[in-house]
Design a protein around this motif. Structure first.
Motif, PDB file in Angstrom:
ATOM      1  N   ILE A 250       0.820  -1.212   0.000  1.00 32.24           N
ATOM      2  CA  ILE A 250       0.000   0.000   0.000  1.00 32.24           C
ATOM      3  C   ILE A 250       0.853   1.261   0.000  1.00 32.24           C
ATOM      4  CG2 ILE A 250      -1.900  -1.178   1.138  1.00 32.24           C
ATOM      5  CD1 ILE A 250      -1.143   0.216   3.710  1.00 32.24           C
ATOM      6  N   GLY A 251       2.160   1.113   0.239  1.00 33.19           N
ATOM      7  CA  GLY A 251       3.082   2.228   0.050  1.00 33.19           C
ATOM      8  C   GLY A 251       2.914   3.358   1.053  1.00 33.19           C
ATOM      9  N   LYS A 252       3.285   4.555   0.579  1.00 33.30           N
ATOM     10  CA  LYS A 252       3.299   5.742   1.438  1.00 33.30           C
ATOM     11  C   LYS A 252       2.157   6.680   1.077  1.00 33.30           C
ATOM     12  CE  LYS A 252       7.485   6.724   0.120  1.00 33.30           C
ATOM     13  NZ  LYS A 252       8.826   7.314  -0.038  1.00 33.30           N
ATOM     14  N   LEU A 253       1.987   7.673   1.934  1.00 30.70           N
ATOM     15  CA  LEU A 253       0.964   8.698   1.690  1.00 30.70           C
ATOM     16  C   LEU A 253       1.526   9.819   0.833  1.00 30.70           C
ATOM     17  CD1 LEU A 253      -0.845   9.269   5.100  1.00 30.70           C
ATOM     18  CD2 LEU A 253      -1.827   8.339   3.031  1.00 30.70           C
ATOM     19  N   PRO A 254       0.681  10.482   0.052  1.00 33.65           N
ATOM     20  CA  PRO A 254       1.125  11.731  -0.588  1.00 33.65           C
ATOM     21  C   PRO A 254       1.530  12.754   0.458  1.00 33.65           C
ATOM     22  CG  PRO A 254      -0.932  10.950  -1.548  1.00 33.65           C
ATOM     23  CD  PRO A 254      -0.669  10.089  -0.351  1.00 33.65           C
ATOM     24  N   PHE A 255       2.404  13.653   0.082  1.00 39.99           N
ATOM     25  CA  PHE A 255       2.983  14.591   1.035  1.00 39.99           C
ATOM     26  C   PHE A 255       1.914  15.416   1.743  1.00 39.99           C
ATOM     27  CE2 PHE A 255       4.931  18.675   2.185  1.00 39.99           C
ATOM     28  CZ  PHE A 255       5.976  18.227   2.976  1.00 39.99           C
ATOM     29  N   ALA A 256       0.876  15.831   1.015  1.00 40.69           N
ATOM     30  CA  ALA A 256      -0.148  16.691   1.603  1.00 40.69           C
ATOM     31  C   ALA A 256      -0.965  15.981   2.674  1.00 40.69           C
ATOM     32  CB  ALA A 256      -1.080  17.213   0.511  1.00 40.69           C
ATOM     33  N   MET A 257      -0.935  14.637   2.687  1.00 41.01           N
ATOM     34  CA  MET A 257      -1.721  13.888   3.659  1.00 41.01           C
ATOM     35  C   MET A 257      -0.880  13.389   4.826  1.00 41.01           C
ATOM     36  SD  MET A 257      -4.150  11.552   1.246  1.00 41.01           S
ATOM     37  CE  MET A 257      -5.223  12.267   0.008  1.00 41.01           C
ATOM     38  N   ARG A 258       0.398  13.662   4.813  1.00 40.60           N
ATOM     39  CA  ARG A 258       1.263  13.139   5.862  1.00 40.60           C
ATOM     40  C   ARG A 258       1.050  13.903   7.165  1.00 40.60           C
ATOM     41  NH1 ARG A 258       6.663  12.199   2.103  1.00 40.60           N
ATOM     42  NH2 ARG A 258       5.635  10.726   0.699  1.00 40.60           N
ATOM     43  N   ALA A 259       1.357  13.217   8.249  1.00 39.31           N
ATOM     44  CA  ALA A 259       1.092  13.782   9.579  1.00 39.31           C
ATOM     45  C   ALA A 259       1.889  15.056   9.814  1.00 39.31           C
ATOM     46  CB  ALA A 259       1.424  12.739  10.656  1.00 39.31           C
ATOM     47  N   LEU A 260       3.130  15.107   9.311  1.00 40.05           N
ATOM     48  CA  LEU A 260       3.955  16.291   9.531  1.00 40.05           C
ATOM     49  C   LEU A 260       3.342  17.515   8.880  1.00 40.05           C
ATOM     50  CD1 LEU A 260       6.530  17.625  10.560  1.00 40.05           C
ATOM     51  CD2 LEU A 260       7.675  16.891   8.455  1.00 40.05           C
ATOM     52  N   THR A 261       2.864  17.355   7.635  1.00 38.78           N
ATOM     53  CA  THR A 261       2.240  18.478   6.920  1.00 38.78           C
ATOM     54  C   THR A 261       1.030  18.996   7.683  1.00 38.78           C
ATOM     55  OG1 THR A 261       2.945  17.462   4.842  1.00 38.78           O
ATOM     56  CG2 THR A 261       1.299  19.219   4.711  1.00 38.78           C
ATOM     57  N   ASN A 262       0.180  18.103   8.102  1.00 36.91           N
ATOM     58  CA  ASN A 262      -1.043  18.506   8.806  1.00 36.91           C
ATOM     59  C   ASN A 262      -0.749  19.015  10.206  1.00 36.91           C
ATOM     60  OD1 ASN A 262      -3.257  17.714   6.846  1.00 36.91           O
ATOM     61  ND2 ASN A 262      -2.158  15.781   7.009  1.00 36.91           N
ATOM     62  N   TYR A 263       0.289  18.451  10.831  1.00 46.38           N
ATOM     63  CA  TYR A 263       0.683  18.937  12.158  1.00 46.38           C
ATOM     64  C   TYR A 263       1.149  20.385  12.089  1.00 46.38           C
ATOM     65  CZ  TYR A 263       4.045  19.882  15.881  1.00 46.38           C
ATOM     66  OH  TYR A 263       4.764  20.479  16.884  1.00 46.38           O
ATOM     67  N   LEU A 264       1.966  20.697  11.093  1.00 44.43           N
ATOM     68  CA  LEU A 264       2.448  22.077  10.956  1.00 44.43           C
ATOM     69  C   LEU A 264       1.289  23.030  10.693  1.00 44.43           C
ATOM     70  CD1 LEU A 264       5.693  21.443   8.868  1.00 44.43           C
ATOM     71  CD2 LEU A 264       5.535  21.995  11.293  1.00 44.43           C
ATOM     72  N   ARG A 265       0.337  22.567   9.899  1.00 37.70           N
ATOM     73  CA  ARG A 265      -0.831  23.402   9.593  1.00 37.70           C
ATOM     74  C   ARG A 265      -1.654  23.663  10.857  1.00 37.70           C
ATOM     75  NH1 ARG A 265      -4.553  20.581   5.437  1.00 37.70           N
ATOM     76  NH2 ARG A 265      -2.570  20.571   4.299  1.00 37.70           N
ATOM     77  N   LEU A 266      -1.902  22.603  11.630  1.00 33.91           N
ATOM     78  CA  LEU A 266      -2.691  22.751  12.852  1.00 33.91           C
ATOM     79  C   LEU A 266      -1.919  23.533  13.906  1.00 33.91           C
ATOM     80  CD1 LEU A 266      -5.337  21.976  14.289  1.00 33.91           C
ATOM     81  CD2 LEU A 266      -4.185  19.915  15.111  1.00 33.91           C
ATOM     82  N   LYS A 267      -0.620  23.290  14.008  1.00 32.83           N
ATOM     83  CA  LYS A 267       0.186  23.989  15.007  1.00 32.83           C
ATOM     84  C   LYS A 267       0.210  25.488  14.728  1.00 32.83           C
ATOM     85  CE  LYS A 267       4.906  24.434  16.711  1.00 32.83           C
ATOM     86  NZ  LYS A 267       6.321  24.119  16.464  1.00 32.83           N
ATOM     87  N   GLU A1185       6.338   8.530  11.268  1.00 31.75           N
ATOM     88  CA  GLU A1185       6.339   7.395  10.348  1.00 31.75           C
ATOM     89  C   GLU A1185       5.259   6.387  10.719  1.00 31.75           C
ATOM     90  OE1 GLU A1185      10.262   5.881  10.602  1.00 31.75           O
ATOM     91  OE2 GLU A1185      11.197   7.545   9.503  1.00 31.75           O
ATOM     92  N   LEU A1186       5.137   6.079  12.006  1.00 33.41           N
ATOM     93  CA  LEU A1186       4.113   5.129  12.447  1.00 33.41           C
ATOM     94  C   LEU A1186       2.711   5.677  12.199  1.00 33.41           C
ATOM     95  CD1 LEU A1186       5.704   3.960  15.817  1.00 33.41           C
ATOM     96  CD2 LEU A1186       5.464   2.598  13.737  1.00 33.41           C
ATOM     97  N   THR A1187       2.532   6.985  12.438  1.00 40.60           N
ATOM     98  CA  THR A1187       1.224   7.602  12.192  1.00 40.60           C
ATOM     99  C   THR A1187       0.871   7.556  10.721  1.00 40.60           C
ATOM    100  OG1 THR A1187       1.575   9.096  14.075  1.00 40.60           O
ATOM    101  CG2 THR A1187      -0.140   9.693  12.511  1.00 40.60           C
ATOM    102  N   ASP A1188       1.825   7.898   9.861  1.00 40.48           N
ATOM    103  CA  ASP A1188       1.568   7.860   8.415  1.00 40.48           C
ATOM    104  C   ASP A1188       1.235   6.447   7.953  1.00 40.48           C
ATOM    105  OD1 ASP A1188       1.887  10.558   8.026  1.00 40.48           O
ATOM    106  OD2 ASP A1188       4.010  10.440   7.522  1.00 40.48           O
TER     107      ASP A1188
END
Length: 1502
Positions: A250-267, A1185-1188
């Protein structure tokens, strides 16, 4: 009928062009065929033959790259074009049917145009994904030609005064607009890409996500049709049926859906609310969520609005079909050529097709809304998890030690609160859509039924305050439930952490009762919650009753069948918002409580700014991501290792005291209260030397280390660190080995290197210094063996040595070791001191600080800090203390009772140590055996009932058998199951009876001439009685389901708790704590609050579908013929889905949740170590990584759900179309037959047709809900309901044992039937006052455990007072013996509770974190002494206690100590080796034998 393109007109020649070519309507229609034929002629060879590709040489997901601008707009316009062509075809076909011949020119251009439009979108898709823009020129020419021909047609219509009142004019005008817009889109592509009239075409680069072949989630990148139908999932779904999907697939998530991207947005949104004027302001989480994720929430709501508006097309189409069943033909307007839209909509076949298309569009928009909201919810959850983790890394240590925050609370935040917010976001569109649905429904009801509909609306308004009152009660109840749940989880965590102690003391039932009391409070809140939830169920029957009763009195004629069943369909639509209202309110309440808890957590105290440790240098977290290799200093042997280089400056001894590595000045420190734990601290740590901190238990030695590390709150004073010298070591971290061993759930190598670059030579030296090589040799995969969470498979000494090895391996200036010798025997302690500290560390001139109780090691210290009651008693060298504080020195000397001779080297140490490591094999053999059983279970799908395989059951998540569902239902009680089934069947029978009676009533009113007055009088009372019964049964049914769920939850939790707590101790050795806690947190939450509503919804949907199919089949039996192929299609669709979703995606989703939860609990437990090493960034990266990974699995699971729902929705639309066509055919046949049979009345037929169509809409609504949101969810949720059955034991005598006489006869003990024995044919007779000694792994603890029947006694027996312990119940056996373990365990509550659990007073925090390890051990000793046992067993009971305190504790019955001098006062001593008794005699007798093992131990310990 004659077939002709222009028709056969006997009055005027259809082919005449006397008035001009363009004045002939047939010619103009033929002219409109030219662009379509041109496109088909050009594109078909290209599509079939193919073309060369000019795609980018970059390797990408080739068929998903959308190259051209205006892509989505083009697809929307093309779909609109196809819909208008369908309308044009229908209008032409209906107009043609009214004539004496077929006029093909009225509908054939529309049909060919539909084919051309479909071809254009297929052609465009292939060109775009192949990146061949030049071929788009064909489409540009097509749009231009089509625009010109349609404009000519529109122009001729206006010439002949054909205007908007004519349907064909409106259709033509729409086509002109659409062709013009498509032409503009094509011009825009030419302008942007410059591919036709420009010399240098624009080169485009694919998105970074598509360049990464690891990204497999392609929903954001595929075309609009594939997005709407999830067509890109087909290969994955089909492939899963042949081979299960693996995590790597199932591979990886697109960058826009990764936890780091969304964390920075929410933070950014969260922190942005703090202003310079008010920096301490508490930001709003709700506002942060809206700012960060508002756009997708609004998009999802828009899709939901469109879906809801299209949903009202169903009732209107049903009204039109039922109303126009009598009309065999439609009247025409303006003769042959034109008709109005009103007349078209009077055609039943057209209405049936429009109903079908409206359902397709409505379902498409609905699924799009679901997907966007779910994706947003998952992104929010990932961002919240990152915020929580980031906060955990900054948490003040006092929060954890003082009990303000516990591991259970953090686990709840991660496993429950974030999921509550995610689920609320899933349901968010319903929150705004419900008012729109209700308002639109009431408006249409007023249109159909007049003022009586307003009475129904007023009932809804009257119910609103009731719903609000219920919502407030639900909020209070939910908050109370969550509080009790947190308390229960906290108590359960303590039990699991101290399970060994509970078993040895037979306190399982005592602590189970504590949990059950808290569980009882939680269940009381849940019962209240269930009652309020039931009161808000199914208010639609009330609305239906009030509306039709009012209509009966206001309008004596009553509604026609078309009005009644359109209204009935509207009532079915209103069921959704009214039924979902309680659900949405429930989740909104849960979300409010969760946000409150998250807000409190995010505002909790953080650790102070420790930038002083770094000097004046500001360090970015990015510095630690790569972990660059660092250098160490060694002046004496500059090139001993290849990683060592000499420092630029040679620091002499005086400089070390002028510039200490660390210094505390006037320090007052506290753990969070106003009282200082450490007072008036003035110390300095000399650079490059060995400092030892000594003192009695609880005097503040460990706190002093943590204070220097910045973990304690500073009331006064300062801590300064030396950064004046320039070396290449890492100045920004301290190698710290905590007193309580903390290990990662990783390999031995990863635990030792701890993220630092691997150096083979250094690694080998550290292993040798810590004497770990023999232990590593016994591991199944060497140092690549995963040692488990908290090192549960290792002994205390092995765990401690790995932690010390981690500190030694790090290239840091300063090393802090907190009591590193407590769990080690004397040989290992001396080896670690000599090789690890004095040689490995001090030869490198590293600053070492050790907290220890081993006073005999003070001669090796360069600097000594003596502490007493939180203050520094004396500081200096041993010689200084001897000179200036003779009393203290003599006190130490008395305690040590030691000689000045060096340690006698035992030449057999290495070989003996290797043999003593055999205890490792049993634990790892157990793990390997478990893994093999896991594999066999997956392949054979067999369920193991043996207790030893409980960890397999805990971790396995596959397809749940129906037997599991029955077990859940039987746990709720057979009476409750019977009551639920009976009430459900009765309720749905009554609901069908209400609708059937309404059909009879309305049909009778429309045929009043044939109905007598007596017949007309009983329709209303029967209808009222049926509705009253329906309302009562709705309440009863909801209550029975809720209370069935609560009864099952009560029994399941009770059985789970008892089964877990009575499980073999090996179960806890091979099962991570986080995995067991997940059963008591997330799984228990599912059983309590998710399964009951899912079960209710599943049964409701199933019975609705069955009743609907039965009603339709009874009205139009021909429907059954069409139902068969639809059922086959439905079976294969759900079969592929359930294999892919439930066996693959669900399994991956759950398997990726556990590592994430374990990582959070792991981090919370090792917080001080992580911060000391300054590895926060590395651990945060791992969490991301685990969250993604988990979010990827969840997104694929959601996409698979949407894949199925779209297909089942479309199948439902086909069912509605089939039912409508069958009803129209049946009505036509009935009307024909009624002309010869006067008894066959129209009214009854129309009423039944309306009833059938209404129920067909019900099937289309409930079919996907039945399969996806209920059946599939229930399958997953049932994994949480595995029933553990407790064990029963027979009663035993009350006065056993009396004398404590122990006989061991030919005893052999093993940890598993498949392993070799660890004790071999032991024979002994034990009187009171005996002691046992031996090296690590010699069998002391195994013999101790054998007394409690905690291990498998394969041969022989143990007699206590003449009774074989194997024949005694475990509860009785363990309750009559006492033991003190090496690892002290305390439970939250009072000190009295920890000494005697049967009584309670006041305050110990979770795990006893507000006491030092030594103080905890004293509590455990006191707890054993309070208990009046004839036999007391002490296993390493004084490992963390100073010598002065230890002198008080030597009057015990039986001891198993590494500290041999502790048992010199024993009456008799047993010496063990390799699982055998080597020596036993009086201590003084053994000491006289110079070659005895006991004598060698005593000499080494002196």
């Amino acid at each position: 009928m004659a077939l002709s393109f222009c028709g056969v007109n006997k009055v005027n020649n259809s082919y005449s062009v006397d008035g001009g070519v363009l004045n002939n309507g047939c010619f103009v229609d033929a002219l409109n065929l030219v662009p379509h034929v041109f496109l088909l002629f050009i594109t078909f060879p290209i599509l079939f033959i193919g073309w060369g590709s000019q795609s980018s040489k970059v390797q990408i997901h080739h068929n998903t790259w959308l190259h051209f601008p205006g892509h989505n707009l083009r697809w929307i316009l093309t779909f609109s074009l196809l819909f208008v062509h369908v309308c044009e075809f229908a209008e032409g076909l209906v107009s043609s049917k009214g004539m004496d011949s077929n006029y093909l020119h009225l509908f054939m251009p529309a049909f060919i145009g539909f084919i051309a439009g479909t071809t254009s979108v297929v052609y465009y898709h292939n060109i775009e994904t192949s990146n061949f823009p030049k071929l788009l020129l064909v489409l540009f020419i097509y749009w231009v030609l089509a625009f010109i021909t349609k404009s000519i047609k529109l122009w001729k219509y206006t010439e002949y005064y054909v205007g908007p009142r004519h349907l064909r004019f409106c259709i033509t005008a729409l086509l002109v607009i659409l062709y013009g817009l498509l032409m503009a889109v094509e011009v825009n592509v030419i302008r942007v890409r410059k591919y036709v009239f420009f010399a240098n075409p624009q080169k485009v680069k694919p998105p970074e996500d598509l360049q990464d072949l690891g990204v497999r989630f392609l929903q954001p990148f595929v075309n609009l049709l594939s997005k709407a139908t999830y067509w890109w999932m087909n290969p994955l779904i089909m492939g899963a049926h042949r081979r299960p999907i693996e995590l790597k697939k199932i591979g990886k998530l697109p960058f826009a859906m990764r936890a780091l991207t969304n964390y920075l947005r929410l933070k950014d949104a969260y922190e942005g609310q703090r202003t310079p004027v008010d920096p301490e302001r508490s930001p709003s989480i709700w506002r942060s969520v809206y700012q960060a994720f508002g756009r997708p929430i609004l998009l999802s709501s828009t899709f939901r609005y469109l879906a809801d508006l299209l949903g009202f097309a169903g009732p209107l189409c049903i009204a039109g079909i039922v109303k126009n069943l009598k009309n065999g033909n439609n009247s025409t307007f303006f003769g042959v050529e034109f008709m109005s839209s009103t007349e078209l909509l009077q055609n039943t076949s057209v209405l049936a097709v429009l109903l079908f298309l409206a359902l397709i569009l409505q379902r498409t928009f609905l699924q799009a809304s679901y997907y966007v909201s779910i994706e947003t919810g998952i992104n929010l959850r990932g961002a919240l998890l990152a915020m929580i983790y980031n906060k955990i890394l900054r948490l003040s240590t006092s929060n954890m030690s003082m009990g303000e925050l516990t591991l259970g609370q953090i686990n709840n935040l991660v496993a429950i609160e974030t999921n509550q917010l995610m689920w609320f976001l899933f349901l968010c569109p319903n929150l705004w859509a419900m008012p729109v649905q209700i308002v639109m429904g009431v408006i249409l009801l007023h249109y159909l039924l007049g003022y009586s509909a307003l009475i129904g609306a007023s009932v809804i308004l009257l119910l609103a305050p009731v719903q609000y009152l219920i919502a407030t009660k639900l909020a209070d109840t939910q908050k109370s439930t969550l509080d009790h749940s947190t308390d229960r989880l906290k108590q359960t965590t303590e039990i699991l952490k101290g399970i060994k102690l509970l078993k040895l003391y037979a306190w399982e039932n005592t602590f189970c009762d504590r949990v059950e009391q808290t569980r009882g409070k939680e269940l009381t809140s849940l019962r209240t919650f269930a009652l309020y939830t039931s009161l808000s169920s199914e208010p639609s029957v009330v609305v239906r009753l009030s509306t039709f009763v009012a209509h009966h009195f206001l309008d004596k004629e009553g509604p026609t069948p078309s009005e009644a069943f359109a209204a009935l369909a509207l009532f079915h639509i209103l069921v959704t918002p009214l039924f979902l209202l309680s659900t949405v309110v429930r989740f909104a309440v849960k979300a409010l409580v969760s946000v409150e808890k998250l807000g409190e957590f995010l505002q909790s105290d953080e650790i102070g700014d420790d930038s002083w440790r770094n000097g004046d240098v500001t360090v970015s977290l990015d510095t630690y991501k790569k972990h660059p290799g660092t250098k160490a200093i060694n002046r004496k042997q500059p090139m001993r290792y290849n990683y060592l280089v000499p420092c630029s400056d040679q620091l002499n001894s005086d400089l070390k005291f002028r510039s200490p590595s660390a210094q505390v000045t006037n320090g007052f420190f506290t753990w969070g209260s106003n009282l200082s734990t450490l007072s008036d601290i003035n110390i300095r740590i000399p650079t490059g030397q060995l400092t030892m901190i000594v003192g009695q238990v609880g005097c503040g030695k460990s706190s002093l280390l943590l204070a220097m590390l910045g973990e304690m709150q500073i009331l006064n004073g300062r801590v300064s660190w030396n950064t004046s010298y320039e070396c290449l070591k890492n100045r920004y971290s301290v190698a710290y080995a905590a007193q309580k061993s903390w290990l990662l759930n990783a390999t031995v190598e990863e635990n030792i290197t701890f993220g630092s670059p691997f150096s083979k030579q250094r690694y080998k030296a550290v292993i040798e210094a810590c004497s770990l090589q023999p232990d590593i040799d016994l591991l199944p995969f060497g140092d690549q063996t995963e040692i488990g969470e908290r090192g549960i498979n290792l002994s205390g000494g092995q765990r401690q040595r790995i932690c010390v090895a981690r500190a030694l391996y790090q290239n840091t200036n300063i090393v802090f070791l907190d009591d590193p010798f407590s769990a080690l025997d004397i040989h290992l302690s001396d080896h670690l001191l000599q090789e690890g500290i004095l040689k490995f560390l001090q030869d490198d001139k590293r600053t070492v600080v050790i907290v220890t109780h081993k006073l005999q090691y003070l001669i090796h210290a360069d600097w000594i800090i003596a502490m007493k009651e939180g203050s520094v008693l004396r500081e200096g060298t041993l010689k200084d203390i001897q000179t200036h504080d003779v009393e203290l020195y003599e006190h130490w000397k008395t305690l040590m009772n030691r000689q000045d001779t060096e340690l006698e080297k035992d030449t057999e140490l290495d070989s003996q140590t290797a043999l003593e490591r055999k205890t490792l094999r049993r634990a790892f053999y157990s793990r390997e055996t478990k893994n093999q059983i896991d594999d066999e279970d997956e392949e054979e799908e067999e369920e193991e009932e043996d207790d030893d395989n409980m960890s397999t059951t805990t971790s396995r998540r596959s397809k749940i058998p129906w037997r599991m569902c029955w077990r859940y239902l039987s746990s709720g009680g057979f009476f409750m199951v019977f009551l639920m089934v009976a009430s459900k069947l009765l309720k749905h029978s009554v609901m069908v009876a209400i609708d059937y009676w309404l059909a009879l009533w309305t049909s009778a009113k429309s045929d009043a001439a044939n109905v007598t007055a007596w017949q007309a009088s009983y329709y209303l009372p029967v209808f009222t009685i049926l509705c009253g019964a329906g309302i009562t049964l709705c309440l009863v049914t909801s209550l029975t389901v809720e209370f069935l769920g609560l009864s099952a939850a009560t029994n399941l939790h009770h059985n789970l708790l008892n089964k877990i707590i009575h499980a073999p101790i090996r179960f806890f050795d091979v099962t991570p704590l986080g995995q067991i806690l997940n059963r008591f947190s997330a799984d228990t939450n599912i059983i309590d609050q998710h399964i009951p509503p899912t079960l209710e919804s599943l049964t409701r949907s199933t019975l609705l579908c069955l009743s609907a199919i039965g009603v339709i089949a009874s009205i139009t039996p021909a429907f059954l013929l069409a139902l068969l192929p639809l059922a086959v299609a439905f079976y294969f669709i759900q079969k592929y889905f359930r294999v892919a979703s439930k066996k693959s995606f669900s399994k991956i989703d759950i398997s990726t949740q556990l590592p994430l939860l374990c990582h959070f609990s792991e981090t919370a437990e090792g917080l001080t170590t992580i911060r000391a090493f300054r590895h926060e960034a590395r651990f945060k990266q791992r969490m991301l990584e685990l969250t993604d990974t988990n979010n990827t699995a969840y997104l694929f699971l959601s996409a698979a759900n949407r894949w199925l729902e779209v297909r089942t929705d479309y199948l439902g639309a086909v069912i509605v179309l089939t039912a409508a066509i069958a009803s129209i055919w049946s009505s036509t046949w009935s009307s024909t037959w009624s002309s010869t049979d006067p008894k066959n009345t129209y009214g009854c037929n129309a009423g039944m047709v309306g009833l059938g169509l209404t129920y067909a809409l019900t099937v289309s609504d409930q079919l996907p809900e039945l399969v996806v949101r209920n059946l599939a969810d229930l399958e997953v949720q049932m994994a949480a309901s595995e029933n553990y059955e407790g064990t029963m034991t027979p009663p035993v005598p009350e006065d056993w044992p009396q004398t404590g006489e122990i006989k061991i006869q030919d005893l052999s003990v093993r940890y598993d039937p498949m392993l070799k024995p660890v004790l071999k044919h032991v024979n002994a007779y034990i009187n009171p006052g005996w002691g046992i000694c031996g090296r690590t792994g010699s069998g002391k603890s195994s013999l101790s455990l054998a007394f409690f029947n905690m291990v498998d006694i394969s041969e022989g027996r143990i007699l206590i007072d003449g009774i074989d312990i194997c024949r005694l119940p475990l509860q009785t056996l363990r309750s009559r013996l006492s033991i003190i373990l090496q690892d002290p365990v305390l439970f939250s509550g009072s000190i009295r509770l920890n000494l005697d659990p049967e009584r309670t007073y006041a305050v110990v925090t979770e795990g006893g974190e507000n006491f030092s390890v030594g103080q905890r051990q004293l509590f455990c000793l006191a707890r054993a002494f309070v208990r009046k046992s004839s036999i007391l067993i002490m296993d390493e009971a004084t490992a963390s206690i100073d010598m002065a305190t230890e002198n008080i504790l030597q009057k015990v019955v039986m001891t198993a100590f590494h500290r041999v001098h502790t048992i010199l006062e024993a009456d008799l001593v047993i010496v063990m080796k390799r699982g055998n008794i080597l020596e036993y005699d009086k201590p003084e007798t053994l000491l006289l034998q110079e070659d005895s093992m006991f004598a060698s131990f005593v000499r080494a310990d002196m």
